[in-house]
Design a protein around this motif. Sequence first.
Motif, PDB file in Angstrom:
ATOM      1  N   PHE A  35      -9.283  -1.340  -6.668  1.00  0.00           N
ATOM      2  CA  PHE A  35      -7.885  -1.524  -7.084  1.00  0.00           C
ATOM      3  C   PHE A  35      -6.929  -1.014  -5.999  1.00  0.00           C
ATOM      4  CE2 PHE A  35      -4.350   0.955  -8.847  1.00  0.00           C
ATOM      5  CZ  PHE A  35      -3.590  -0.039  -9.442  1.00  0.00           C
ATOM      6  N   ALA A  36      -7.170   0.208  -5.495  1.00  0.00           N
ATOM      7  CA  ALA A  36      -6.292   0.809  -4.487  1.00  0.00           C
ATOM      8  C   ALA A  36      -6.304  -0.013  -3.197  1.00  0.00           C
ATOM      9  CB  ALA A  36      -6.720   2.249  -4.199  1.00  0.00           C
ATOM     10  N   TRP A  37      -7.487  -0.448  -2.787  1.00  0.00           N
ATOM     11  CA  TRP A  37      -7.578  -1.255  -1.571  1.00  0.00           C
ATOM     12  C   TRP A  37      -6.833  -2.570  -1.763  1.00  0.00           C
ATOM     13  CZ3 TRP A  37      -9.294  -6.155  -0.586  1.00  0.00           C
ATOM     14  CH2 TRP A  37      -9.345  -6.517   0.756  1.00  0.00           C
ATOM     15  N   ARG A  38      -7.037  -3.224  -2.921  1.00  0.00           N
ATOM     16  CA  ARG A  38      -6.407  -4.512  -3.191  1.00  0.00           C
ATOM     17  C   ARG A  38      -4.878  -4.403  -3.168  1.00  0.00           C
ATOM     18  NH1 ARG A  38      -7.771  -5.425  -8.427  1.00  0.00           N
ATOM     19  NH2 ARG A  38      -5.657  -5.032  -9.090  1.00  0.00           N
ATOM     20  N   GLY A  45      -1.408  -6.570   4.302  1.00  0.00           N
ATOM     21  CA  GLY A  45      -1.982  -7.777   4.874  1.00  0.00           C
ATOM     22  C   GLY A  45      -3.102  -7.554   5.868  1.00  0.00           C
ATOM     23  N   ASP A  46      -3.633  -6.352   5.940  1.00  0.00           N
ATOM     24  CA  ASP A  46      -4.706  -6.033   6.879  1.00  0.00           C
ATOM     25  C   ASP A  46      -5.743  -5.178   6.162  1.00  0.00           C
ATOM     26  OD1 ASP A  46      -5.892  -3.930   8.931  1.00  0.00           O
ATOM     27  OD2 ASP A  46      -5.319  -5.708  10.103  1.00  0.00           O
ATOM     28  N   SER A  47      -7.008  -5.598   6.209  1.00  0.00           N
ATOM     29  CA  SER A  47      -8.036  -4.904   5.421  1.00  0.00           C
ATOM     30  C   SER A  47      -8.305  -3.490   5.924  1.00  0.00           C
ATOM     31  CB  SER A  47      -9.322  -5.716   5.378  1.00  0.00           C
ATOM     32  OG  SER A  47      -9.860  -5.871   6.668  1.00  0.00           O
ATOM     33  N   MET A  48      -8.286  -3.274   7.232  1.00  0.00           N
ATOM     34  CA  MET A  48      -8.531  -1.927   7.762  1.00  0.00           C
ATOM     35  C   MET A  48      -7.377  -0.985   7.420  1.00  0.00           C
ATOM     36  SD  MET A  48     -11.508  -2.068   8.983  1.00  0.00           S
ATOM     37  CE  MET A  48     -11.672  -0.588   9.931  1.00  0.00           C
ATOM     38  N   ILE A  81       1.929   6.341  -5.569  1.00  0.00           N
ATOM     39  CA  ILE A  81       1.372   6.932  -4.350  1.00  0.00           C
ATOM     40  C   ILE A  81       1.108   5.836  -3.320  1.00  0.00           C
ATOM     41  CG2 ILE A  81      -0.640   8.119  -3.369  1.00  0.00           C
ATOM     42  CD1 ILE A  81      -0.843   9.676  -6.041  1.00  0.00           C
ATOM     43  N   LEU A  82       0.476   4.756  -3.746  1.00  0.00           N
ATOM     44  CA  LEU A  82       0.164   3.651  -2.832  1.00  0.00           C
ATOM     45  C   LEU A  82       1.431   3.036  -2.256  1.00  0.00           C
ATOM     46  CD1 LEU A  82      -2.691   2.034  -4.918  1.00  0.00           C
ATOM     47  CD2 LEU A  82      -2.942   2.958  -2.600  1.00  0.00           C
ATOM     48  N   TYR A  83       2.424   2.851  -3.101  1.00  0.00           N
ATOM     49  CA  TYR A  83       3.691   2.263  -2.659  1.00  0.00           C
ATOM     50  C   TYR A  83       4.332   3.105  -1.561  1.00  0.00           C
ATOM     51  CZ  TYR A  83       8.661   1.062  -2.911  1.00  0.00           C
ATOM     52  OH  TYR A  83       9.951   0.730  -2.607  1.00  0.00           O
ATOM     53  N   ARG A  84       4.423   4.417  -1.797  1.00  0.00           N
ATOM     54  CA  ARG A  84       5.033   5.292  -0.786  1.00  0.00           C
ATOM     55  C   ARG A  84       4.227   5.317   0.510  1.00  0.00           C
ATOM     56  NH1 ARG A  84       6.213   8.044  -5.474  1.00  0.00           N
ATOM     57  NH2 ARG A  84       4.490   9.520  -5.314  1.00  0.00           N
ATOM     58  N   LEU A  85       2.907   5.319   0.392  1.00  0.00           N
ATOM     59  CA  LEU A  85       2.061   5.309   1.590  1.00  0.00           C
ATOM     60  C   LEU A  85       2.223   4.007   2.373  1.00  0.00           C
ATOM     61  CD1 LEU A  85      -1.220   6.960   0.288  1.00  0.00           C
ATOM     62  CD2 LEU A  85       0.299   7.857   2.058  1.00  0.00           C
ATOM     63  N   CYS A  86       2.305   2.895   1.672  1.00  0.00           N
ATOM     64  CA  CYS A  86       2.489   1.609   2.354  1.00  0.00           C
ATOM     65  C   CYS A  86       3.829   1.556   3.079  1.00  0.00           C
ATOM     66  CB  CYS A  86       2.366   0.450   1.364  1.00  0.00           C
ATOM     67  SG  CYS A  86       0.670   0.146   0.822  1.00  0.00           S
ATOM     68  N   GLU A 123       0.543 -19.830   4.972  1.00  0.00           N
ATOM     69  CA  GLU A 123       1.982 -20.042   4.972  1.00  0.00           C
ATOM     70  C   GLU A 123       2.661 -19.253   3.849  1.00  0.00           C
ATOM     71  OE1 GLU A 123       4.842 -23.841   5.694  1.00  0.00           O
ATOM     72  OE2 GLU A 123       2.688 -24.078   6.026  1.00  0.00           O
ATOM     73  N   VAL A 124       2.035 -19.249   2.683  1.00  0.00           N
ATOM     74  CA  VAL A 124       2.574 -18.484   1.554  1.00  0.00           C
ATOM     75  C   VAL A 124       2.542 -16.988   1.879  1.00  0.00           C
ATOM     76  CG1 VAL A 124       2.192 -17.831  -0.857  1.00  0.00           C
ATOM     77  CG2 VAL A 124       2.047 -20.236  -0.172  1.00  0.00           C
ATOM     78  N   ARG A 125       1.418 -16.508   2.436  1.00  0.00           N
ATOM     79  CA  ARG A 125       1.331 -15.082   2.811  1.00  0.00           C
ATOM     80  C   ARG A 125       2.368 -14.741   3.877  1.00  0.00           C
ATOM     81  NH1 ARG A 125      -4.037 -16.140   2.031  1.00  0.00           N
ATOM     82  NH2 ARG A 125      -4.466 -16.559   4.209  1.00  0.00           N
ATOM     83  N   ARG A 126       2.559 -15.624   4.843  1.00  0.00           N
ATOM     84  CA  ARG A 126       3.551 -15.380   5.893  1.00  0.00           C
ATOM     85  C   ARG A 126       4.949 -15.255   5.275  1.00  0.00           C
ATOM     86  NH1 ARG A 126       2.710 -19.858   8.970  1.00  0.00           N
ATOM     87  NH2 ARG A 126       0.612 -19.173   9.415  1.00  0.00           N
TER      88      ARG A 126
END
Length: 184
Positions: A35-38, A45-48, A81-86, A123-126
Amino acid sequence: MRPNLARVSDDELMEAIAKDDLGAFDEIIRRYQHFAWRVAYRFLGDSMEAEDVAQEAFLRLFKAAPRYRAMAGFRTYLYSILYRLCIDYKKHKQPTYTDTISDMPASFPDAVEDLISEELGMEVRRALYGLPLNQRTAIVLKHHEGLSYAEISQVMDITIKSVEMLIHRAREKLQRQLAHLKKA
């Protein structure tokens, strides 16, 4: 005798983590690591980068356990927490360059359809990543994560009316940017 942690609520696990119960912390990670990774991936937009942010979120969760209060719900707390970190990650991110080029698609009978579908998705992700971070956050939380406006307002620490405006503006901008897809 230790209870089966799979049956313990998230709030009870947080109480146990506050008492340095590493088994409870492992259970929270087991429940929410994907969930956190997703969530981080949808923002970044980057898995790493998403993996780094998810790991940092769990570290912060562990450190904050003694201060945790079950008021808004555990998922909302983790979203916050995730929002602030992002946001922090985006502010401090440096561009990276690569010399590698991705492979050409295989030429199978469905390769053309796959390529078209992949290009539409890109295109949608961009367009989504072209939105200001607060608009993208509101859209992702609403449409990908299924949060209510009230939950989004808690995560983003803004009013419900502000959430409504962010989502409205984001939808308008996405519709403008993707209008050419309807014509095709």
